[in-house]
Design an enzyme around this catalytic site. Structure first.
Site, PDB file in Angstrom:
ATOM      1  N   VAL A 171       0.858  -1.184   0.000  1.00 47.27           N
ATOM      2  CA  VAL A 171       0.000   0.000   0.000  1.00 47.27           C
ATOM      3  C   VAL A 171       0.894   1.233   0.000  1.00 47.27           C
ATOM      4  O   VAL A 171       1.597   1.497   0.977  1.00 47.27           O
ATOM      5  CB  VAL A 171      -0.938   0.012   1.228  1.00 47.27           C
ATOM      6  CG1 VAL A 171      -1.845   1.225   1.189  1.00 47.27           C
ATOM      7  CG2 VAL A 171      -1.756  -1.265   1.282  1.00 47.27           C
ATOM      8  N   ALA A 172       0.880   1.986  -1.093  1.00 50.28           N
ATOM      9  CA  ALA A 172       1.761   3.146  -1.238  1.00 50.28           C
ATOM     10  C   ALA A 172       0.959   4.439  -1.200  1.00 50.28           C
ATOM     11  O   ALA A 172      -0.220   4.473  -1.556  1.00 50.28           O
ATOM     12  CB  ALA A 172       2.539   3.053  -2.562  1.00 50.28           C
ATOM     13  N   THR A 213      -9.219   5.576  -3.888  1.00 52.14           N
ATOM     14  CA  THR A 213      -8.058   6.076  -3.146  1.00 52.14           C
ATOM     15  C   THR A 213      -7.382   5.005  -2.300  1.00 52.14           C
ATOM     16  O   THR A 213      -6.329   5.263  -1.723  1.00 52.14           O
ATOM     17  CB  THR A 213      -8.471   7.254  -2.243  1.00 52.14           C
ATOM     18  OG1 THR A 213      -9.643   6.906  -1.501  1.00 52.14           O
ATOM     19  CG2 THR A 213      -8.755   8.494  -3.070  1.00 52.14           C
ATOM     20  N   GLY A 214      -7.970   3.817  -2.186  1.00 53.62           N
ATOM     21  CA  GLY A 214      -7.275   2.722  -1.506  1.00 53.62           C
ATOM     22  C   GLY A 214      -7.864   2.311  -0.177  1.00 53.62           C
ATOM     23  O   GLY A 214      -7.171   1.696   0.641  1.00 53.62           O
ATOM     24  N   HIS A 433     -10.287  28.364 -30.918  1.00 58.30           N
ATOM     25  CA  HIS A 433     -10.900  28.177 -29.601  1.00 58.30           C
ATOM     26  C   HIS A 433      -9.860  27.711 -28.576  1.00 58.30           C
ATOM     27  O   HIS A 433      -9.728  28.293 -27.488  1.00 58.30           O
ATOM     28  CB  HIS A 433     -12.037  27.144 -29.713  1.00 58.30           C
ATOM     29  CG  HIS A 433     -12.775  26.920 -28.429  1.00 58.30           C
ATOM     30  ND1 HIS A 433     -14.019  27.426 -28.186  1.00 58.30           N
ATOM     31  CD2 HIS A 433     -12.444  26.214 -27.304  1.00 58.30           C
ATOM     32  CE1 HIS A 433     -14.429  27.058 -26.972  1.00 58.30           C
ATOM     33  NE2 HIS A 433     -13.486  26.309 -26.430  1.00 58.30           N
ATOM     34  N   GLU A 434      -9.093  26.659 -28.909  1.00 57.71           N
ATOM     35  CA  GLU A 434      -8.084  26.140 -27.987  1.00 57.71           C
ATOM     36  C   GLU A 434      -6.951  27.137 -27.795  1.00 57.71           C
ATOM     37  O   GLU A 434      -6.390  27.248 -26.691  1.00 57.71           O
ATOM     38  CB  GLU A 434      -7.525  24.807 -28.503  1.00 57.71           C
ATOM     39  CG  GLU A 434      -8.549  23.678 -28.589  1.00 57.71           C
ATOM     40  CD  GLU A 434      -9.149  23.331 -27.237  1.00 57.71           C
ATOM     41  OE1 GLU A 434      -8.490  23.590 -26.200  1.00 57.71           O
ATOM     42  OE2 GLU A 434     -10.272  22.804 -27.197  1.00 57.71           O
ATOM     43  N   HIS A 437      -8.013  29.681 -25.155  1.00 56.01           N
ATOM     44  CA  HIS A 437      -7.777  29.152 -23.801  1.00 56.01           C
ATOM     45  C   HIS A 437      -6.294  29.255 -23.432  1.00 56.01           C
ATOM     46  O   HIS A 437      -5.934  29.676 -22.321  1.00 56.01           O
ATOM     47  CB  HIS A 437      -8.178  27.667 -23.735  1.00 56.01           C
ATOM     48  CG  HIS A 437      -9.652  27.441 -23.705  1.00 56.01           C
ATOM     49  ND1 HIS A 437     -10.489  28.040 -22.795  1.00 56.01           N
ATOM     50  CD2 HIS A 437     -10.444  26.630 -24.471  1.00 56.01           C
ATOM     51  CE1 HIS A 437     -11.721  27.630 -23.003  1.00 56.01           C
ATOM     52  NE2 HIS A 437     -11.730  26.775 -24.017  1.00 56.01           N
TER      53      HIS A 437
END
Length: 627
Positions: A171-172, A213-214, A433-434, A437
């Site tokens: 478990v990290a 999330t674990g 458009h991009e 942004h």
């Protein structure tokens, strides 16, 4: 008939002189106190159940039933090693075939038992049917003798006999959560250390956090490390259409756990059974009865047993306060999305099985990917690594390299590239458009730094895609939020300036802009006209008047209008940058950070947080490439 069953049971006991003991008895009363001289295991090839004869130093031998011989031997060896014994001091274990004596008698008894049981069930069913006129579902399917076993809990048991392979080392990125859960395990293994200080065994811990999330992973690690019986059940397992079944299953679960204490119970998705009891809107009597029984079992009369309850939920706010109070859940462990260091640790776990390109170390891959995945959960990180391996295999590569991880991250975030052809007019609109942004986010300090820009359509419905790197700070000022609104509106304003008209492509942008503005006004107390008030809003209720509602609407509209004017002024000032970037985008279709810097120049603000780390890694990669 009942006399016959009793006689058969007595005859069976006579043929099996050894007293049968449970695993808990074996651990506590014999193994821990060094009362076992030898163990003989009788392997049965025709059955999943094997018998072990435990030779003791005090009195006659005992009989222990074993499901999995390999797991039993593995745990026995681990237990003796932890006690500091050398292999020469281990308890001798012998193996023999199933005893021939009584084998025929056992088979006869089994057949007789089966026949008597079937007859008994038929007689009881006919009696029940005649007395009740059939099964009445509304009058308590779990009542009486529970003929059909509805009241039995659907629990899965793990422990000394059946191993869980997940350990805390697997478990990290959840160091704080692991520390709290490790204390429960340590308390069960070394209770004397805590009792000497006057400490009591905690009743339980509630694991709460976003999906992926674990939470369940932490519980699995607890099961793998505890060395005591571990009972796993889902909250939905208590829910049934028959009245009284849920409460009966709760009683049965705790009865099993108490019989094998010390033990751990893990209830996954506990919000299915532990929601708030609210009489104002009516209620579900069956669910409330199940919750009431759970409350009594966790902290009521007769709960002085070493049973710890762990539970997991994504919706902690929905749980009943009586369930979450100390004495039932003494600890609430919040498992949040990992930070950049946590993501690096998680990547190290999921990169280990992959065949990586040896030109970079595993830590190099983990560091770079951790910077590119802000907001990713552990489950999403595992999915990204798996997608990268699939892409490498699909391309018949020898190794998984950086390009595979980059493509996998784009697939997870934006979806697959779509091969369909769009018109030149659409491509041009999407490019401007991009670019709108990108330019606004580049020249406003609160905007997220840009990493990549593309006008290739994606399977998640986007005609273009911009990859940003959000700052992972926990605090944001009003100015930063207003800058973000401008960045979101940049695409719509660019269409207006360069084409004199707007399209439906900004629908999602407008929704995001409204959400941020609504939070500024109603939750963050950042509006001068509304004041320092954080309003509570439910799905059907609002805690303010219609007059206040109108003020909030007017304030939201005014803020969006002000930021629209601000964005329009900025894009007119930087019109040449937008035009150059869109032109380059139409030529190349995809621009990385280096090509964006060539068009827009260096970003005029000092880098922060993970963007700074990302730039440092890019510089290191450039040096390695040049060398």
């Amino acid at each position: 008939m009942f006399l016959g069953v009793s006689g058969l049971a007595a005859l069976y006991q006579i043929t099996n002189q050894e007293e049968e003991i449970t695993y808990t008895d074996f651990l506590k009363n014999y193994l821990e106190v060094n009362q076992v001289s030898s163990i003989t295991i009788y392997k049965n090839e025709t059955s999943r159940v094997n018998q072990a004869s435990i030779m003791t130093l005090r009195g006659p031998s005992k009989r222990l039933m074993i499901m999995n011989v390999d797991n039993f031997l593995e745990n026995l060896e681990r237990f003796q090693t932890e006690k500091g014994l050398s292999p020469e001091q281990f308890i001798p274990v012998n193996f023999e075939a199933q005893l021939d004596k009584g084998k025929l008698m056992d088979r006869v008894l089994n057949v007789l038992y089966f026949g008597v049981t079937v007859t008994l069930v038929i007689v009881l069913f006919q009696s029940l049917k005649s007395s009740m006129g059939g099964i009445n579902k509304g009058s308590g399917g779990a009542g009486g003798n529970d003929v059909f076993g509805f009241g039995k809990s659907n629990v899965k048991q793990f422990g000394f006999e059946q191993n869980v392979k997940v350990k805390f080392k697997d478990v990290a990125g959840l160091d704080e959560a692991k520390l709290e859960i490790k204390e429960f395990v340590d308390f069960l293994k070394k209770p004397r250390k805590y009792k000497e200080m006057g400490a009591k065994l905690p009743r339980g811990a509630l694991l709460a956090g976003p999906p992926g999330t674990g939470k369940t992973m932490v519980a699995k690690a607890c099961a793998g490390e505890a060395g005591v019986p571990f009972f796993f059940v889902s909250g939905s397992d208590f829910v049934e259409m028959f009245v009284g079944v849920g409460a009966s299953r709760v009683r049965d679960l705790f009865k099993q756990a108490k019989a094998k204490s010390p033990s751990i119970i893990f209830i996954d998705e506990i919000d299915a059974v532990g929601r708030k009891r609210d009489a104002k809107f009516g209620g579900n009597d069956e669910r409330d009865n199940t919750l009431n029984q759970l409350l009594v079992e966790m902290d009521g009369f007769g709960t002085d047993t070493n049973v710890i309850v762990l539970a997991a939920t994504n919706r902690k706010e929905l749980l009943d306060p009586a369930l979450t109070r100390p004495g039932r859940f003494d600890r609430s462990v919040d498992i949040s999305l990992p930070d950049i260091e946590g993501r690096k640790q998680i990547f190290m776990v999921h990169l280990a099985p992959l065949k990586l390109d040896p030109r970079k170390t595993m830590e190099d891959y983990a560091r770079r990917l951790a910077t590119l995945t802000p907001g990713f959960s552990g489950a999403e990180i595992a999915n990204l690594c798996n997608e990268a391996a699939i892409m490498a295999a699909r391309a018949n590569k020898i190794y998984v390299d950086s390009d595979d991880f980059e493509m996998a991250s784009e697939r997870v975030m934006a979806g697959l590239e779509k091969k369909r052809t769009i018109s030149e007019e659409e491509r041009k609109i999407v490019a401007y458009h991009e670019s709108g942004h990108a330019v606004v986010s580049w020249f406003l300090q609160g905007g997220h730094p840009l990493l990549k820009l593309t006008i290739i359509p994606r399977s998640k419905g986007t005609l273009g895609y911009a990859q940003y790197l959000p700052n992972e700070s926990n605090l944001e000022s009003k100015e930063e939020l207003l800058d973000r609104i401008c960045c979101i509106l940049g695409g719509r304003i660019a269409e207006e300036i360069f084409f004199g008209q707007i399209t439906t492509g900004a629908y999602d942008d407008l929704k995001k802009a409204y959400e941020i503005t609504h939070n500024i006004v109603t939750k963050f107390g950042m509006s001068e006209s509304i004041g320092y008030i954080g309003f509570q809003e439910g799905e059907f209720l609002k805690s303010y008047s219609d007059n206040t509602n109108k003020k909030i609407d007017d304030e939201i509209k005014q803020i969006i209008e002000d930021q629209t004017q601000r964005t329009r002024s900025l894009l007119r000032e930087k019109k040449e940058f937008v035009d150059n970037l869109a032109t380059r985008l139409l030529e190349k279709e995809t621009l990385d950070l280096q090509k964006i810097i060539e068009v827009l120049g260096e970003r005029p603000f000092p880098p922060r947080s993970n963007y700074k780390v990302y730039l440092e890694i890019k510089k290191e990669d450039s040096k390695q490439t040049s060398e």
